[in-house]
Design a protein around this motif. Structure first.
Motif: not given
Length: 275
Positions: A99-105
């Motif tokens: 499980t990962y946290t995807v960061k979109v910027s």
């Protein structure tokens, strides 16, 4: 009589030693080959290497659904990530299961953090829509040009015709070679050049013979023998207090200029002694 037997024994001993060395080398090669084979099997069936997945998707604007090119997408806490291509798409591969946290910027948009489960040998679709945000910076106050152009702007606003005015302060800011170069900064003006230096002005795309030049309201005669145009490269902009460009003539002006007219206001002598 005893030399031959001794020589025979020595040769046999050397042959035995050679055979033993060959056997040892063969055994070593077998052991090394077996170790390589076992290591390869371990690498093939090792779960952390095989248990991988992918994340792919498209990044768009939430208001108009336009594609965002060059958006950054990466997994927090890892070195894995990607940027969107010309189609707004991205792909992150070789991700270990978990499980990962995807960061979109993206610049000008709010950053999003999304939790995603990566499954073994599966491709996870993750389309993200970013919300635009207003970037507020520090207050910037511009005073220099406004003060220099204050009278010129007021003259343009109160004029009863279409006019562009350049103040003395603005003329001094421009590193021009002559007055023709300075007038060329105004809209609707193009220049003719001689030897790389501007010498005549063309107003509204018409020939220079359809415009005239005045100096403090006095009409300047033509500088050509066969043409009506005026060579402005002979006048230095440092001697002027302002430039007025009229694109529409009124009844109080000369009627022989279809394209427009230019008035050059000269500097006045100072009332105080400078030297």
């Amino acid at each position: 009589m005893f030399i031959k037997p001794i020589s025979f024994l020595t040769d046999n001993h050397q042959k035995v030693n050679s055979i033993c060395l060959n056997i040892r080398e063969i055994n070593f090669m077998k052991i090394f080959t077996n170790l390589l084979f076992i290591s390869f099997i371990i690498l093939i069936f090792c779960n952390p290497i095989i248990a991988q997945g992918k994340i792919y998707g498209t990044i768009t604007d939430s208001t108009n659904q336009s594609l965002l090119i060059g958006a950054n997408v990466y997994l927090t806490g890892t070195s894995l990530g990607a940027s969107t291509n010309l189609d707004g798409e991205y792909l992150i591969s070789n991700i270990p299961v978990g499980t990962y946290t995807v960061k979109v910027s993206y610049i000008g948009y709010e950053t999003k953090n999304l939790d995603v489960d990566v499954l073994e040998n599966k491709s996870t679709l993750l389309d993200v829509q970013l919300i635009p945000e207003v970037l507020e910076g520090e207050e910037v106050v511009i005073t220099g040009q406004a003060l220099g152009q204050a009278s010129a702007i007021n003259q343009q606003l109160t004029s009863n015709t279409i006019i562009n005015v350049i103040s003395e302060e603005k003329i001094q800011e421009l590193p021009d070679a002559n007055v023709a170069e300075t007038i060329g900064h105004l809209p609707g003006v193009s220049l003719t050049r001689s030897g790389g230096e501007a010498n005549k002005i063309i107003l509204r795309g018409m020939s220079d013979k359809y415009a005239y030049v005045t100096l403090d309201g006095v009409k300047v005669p033509t500088t050509e023998a066969q043409e009506r145009g005026t060579d402005l490269s002979l006048i230095s902009q440092n001697n002027l207090a302002g430039i007025e460009l009229y694109k529409a003539l009124t009844s109080d002006m000369e009627a022989d200029a279809i394209a427009g007219a230019v008035n050059l206001a000269t500097r006045k002598a100072s009332s105080e002694r400078i030297i």
